[in-house]
Design a protein around this motif. Structure first.
Motif, short mmCIF file in Angstrom:
data_model
loop_
_atom_site.label_atom_id
_atom_site.label_comp_id
_atom_site.label_asym_id
_atom_site.label_seq_id
_atom_site.Cartn_x
_atom_site.Cartn_y
_atom_site.Cartn_z
N GLU A 135 0.83 -1.20 0.00
CA GLU A 135 0.00 0.00 0.00
C GLU A 135 0.87 1.26 0.00
O GLU A 135 1.85 1.35 0.74
CB GLU A 135 -0.90 -0.02 1.24
N GLY A 136 0.50 2.21 -0.87
CA GLY A 136 1.20 3.48 -0.93
C GLY A 136 2.50 3.45 -1.70
O GLY A 136 3.28 4.40 -1.64
N ASN A 137 2.78 2.38 -2.43
CA ASN A 137 4.00 2.26 -3.21
C ASN A 137 3.68 2.19 -4.69
O ASN A 137 2.56 1.93 -5.09
CB ASN A 137 4.79 1.01 -2.80
N ASN A 138 4.70 2.38 -5.51
CA ASN A 138 4.59 2.37 -6.96
C ASN A 138 4.24 0.96 -7.46
O ASN A 138 5.03 0.04 -7.32
CB ASN A 138 5.92 2.84 -7.56
N LYS A 139 3.07 0.81 -8.04
CA LYS A 139 2.62 -0.51 -8.50
C LYS A 139 3.31 -0.98 -9.78
O LYS A 139 3.16 -2.12 -10.17
CB LYS A 139 1.10 -0.52 -8.70
N THR A 140 4.09 -0.12 -10.43
CA THR A 140 4.82 -0.56 -11.62
C THR A 140 6.11 -1.27 -11.24
O THR A 140 6.72 -1.93 -12.07
CB THR A 140 5.14 0.62 -12.57
N ASP A 141 6.52 -1.16 -9.98
CA ASP A 141 7.71 -1.85 -9.48
C ASP A 141 7.31 -3.27 -9.05
O ASP A 141 6.44 -3.44 -8.20
CB ASP A 141 8.27 -1.07 -8.29
N LEU A 142 7.96 -4.28 -9.62
CA LEU A 142 7.61 -5.67 -9.34
C LEU A 142 7.84 -6.05 -7.88
O LEU A 142 7.31 -7.06 -7.42
CB LEU A 142 8.37 -6.61 -10.26
N ASN A 143 8.63 -5.28 -7.15
CA ASN A 143 8.79 -5.53 -5.71
C ASN A 143 7.55 -5.13 -4.94
O ASN A 143 7.35 -5.58 -3.81
CB ASN A 143 9.99 -4.75 -5.16
N ASN A 144 6.72 -4.28 -5.54
CA ASN A 144 5.56 -3.72 -4.84
C ASN A 144 4.22 -4.25 -5.33
O ASN A 144 3.21 -4.00 -4.68
CB ASN A 144 5.55 -2.20 -4.98
N LYS A 193 -1.28 -14.56 6.65
CA LYS A 193 -0.67 -15.00 7.92
C LYS A 193 0.85 -14.96 7.84
O LYS A 193 1.53 -14.56 8.77
CB LYS A 193 -1.15 -16.40 8.28
N GLY A 194 1.40 -15.35 6.70
CA GLY A 194 2.84 -15.35 6.50
C GLY A 194 3.41 -14.00 6.13
O GLY A 194 4.63 -13.86 6.00
N LYS A 195 2.54 -13.01 5.93
CA LYS A 195 2.95 -11.66 5.54
C LYS A 195 3.86 -11.68 4.31
O LYS A 195 4.89 -11.05 4.25
CB LYS A 195 3.64 -10.95 6.70
N VAL A 196 3.43 -12.45 3.32
CA VAL A 196 4.20 -12.62 2.09
C VAL A 196 4.14 -11.33 1.26
O VAL A 196 3.07 -10.78 1.03
CB VAL A 196 3.67 -13.82 1.28
N PHE A 197 5.30 -10.87 0.82
CA PHE A 197 5.38 -9.66 0.01
C PHE A 197 5.09 -9.99 -1.45
O PHE A 197 5.25 -11.14 -1.89
CB PHE A 197 6.76 -9.04 0.12
N PRO A 198 4.69 -8.99 -2.24
CA PRO A 198 4.34 -9.21 -3.65
C PRO A 198 5.43 -9.92 -4.46
O PRO A 198 5.12 -10.77 -5.30
CB PRO A 198 4.10 -7.80 -4.19
N ILE A 199 6.67 -9.62 -4.19
CA ILE A 199 7.78 -10.20 -4.96
C ILE A 199 7.83 -11.72 -4.83
O ILE A 199 8.32 -12.41 -5.71
CB ILE A 199 9.13 -9.55 -4.55
N HIS A 200 7.26 -12.27 -3.76
CA HIS A 200 7.33 -13.71 -3.50
C HIS A 200 6.04 -14.47 -3.86
O HIS A 200 6.03 -15.71 -3.79
CB HIS A 200 7.66 -13.96 -2.04
N LYS A 252 4.44 -15.16 -6.68
CA LYS A 252 4.52 -16.11 -7.80
C LYS A 252 5.14 -17.43 -7.34
O LYS A 252 4.63 -18.51 -7.66
CB LYS A 252 5.33 -15.52 -8.95
N ASP A 253 6.22 -17.36 -6.58
CA ASP A 253 6.86 -18.57 -6.07
C ASP A 253 5.95 -19.34 -5.13
O ASP A 253 5.90 -20.57 -5.15
CB ASP A 253 8.18 -18.24 -5.35
N MET A 254 5.21 -18.61 -4.31
CA MET A 254 4.30 -19.25 -3.37
C MET A 254 3.17 -19.97 -4.11
O MET A 254 2.77 -21.07 -3.73
CB MET A 254 3.73 -18.23 -2.39
N VAL A 255 2.65 -19.36 -5.17
CA VAL A 255 1.61 -20.00 -5.98
C VAL A 255 2.15 -21.29 -6.58
O VAL A 255 1.50 -22.33 -6.52
CB VAL A 255 1.10 -19.05 -7.10
N GLU A 256 3.36 -21.23 -7.13
CA GLU A 256 3.94 -22.42 -7.76
C GLU A 256 4.14 -23.53 -6.73
O GLU A 256 3.87 -24.69 -7.01
CB GLU A 256 5.27 -22.06 -8.42
N ASP A 257 4.59 -23.19 -5.53
CA ASP A 257 4.80 -24.20 -4.49
C ASP A 257 3.47 -24.74 -3.96
O ASP A 257 3.31 -25.95 -3.78
CB ASP A 257 5.60 -23.62 -3.32
N TYR A 258 2.52 -23.86 -3.67
CA TYR A 258 1.26 -24.24 -3.07
C TYR A 258 0.40 -25.09 -4.01
O TYR A 258 -0.18 -26.09 -3.61
CB TYR A 258 0.49 -22.99 -2.65
N PHE A 259 0.34 -24.68 -5.26
CA PHE A 259 -0.50 -25.37 -6.23
C PHE A 259 0.28 -26.34 -7.10
O PHE A 259 -0.28 -26.97 -7.99
CB PHE A 259 -1.25 -24.36 -7.11
#
Length: 88
Positions: A38-47, A70-77, A79-86
């Protein structure tokens, strides 16, 4: 259409407070997840991240959303979480 929206708050070691928003989106009979600092540049893949069409199962999509919050996963991670979870 956003089906469910949640936030997590965390503080970095430099005392920066970060709010991360997670939106579960239902469109064309599939669930997607949008995540951003929230409040960060959405064009940055970290955000910002949008992973589309992760599942057609509502319960599975909500369970994944709660795990990310619950894990407070940041946007940058997300994609990896989706691949692992699913196991994509």
């Amino acid at each position: 259409m956003i089906g469910l929206s949640m936030k997590s708050s965390t503080t970095t070691m430099s005392s920066e407070k970060i709010q991360v928003v997670y939106n579960l989106i239902f469109k064309n009979a599939l669930y997607s997840l949008e995540c951003y600092k929230e409040g960060n540049n959405k064009t940055d893949l970290n955000n910002y991240c949008l992973i589309e069409d992760i599942t057609d199962d509502e319960g599975e999509a909500e369970a994944f959303l709660y795990t990310m919050v619950k894990g407070k996963v940041f946007p940058i991670h997300i994609k990896d979480m989706v691949e692992d979870y699913f196991r994509v």
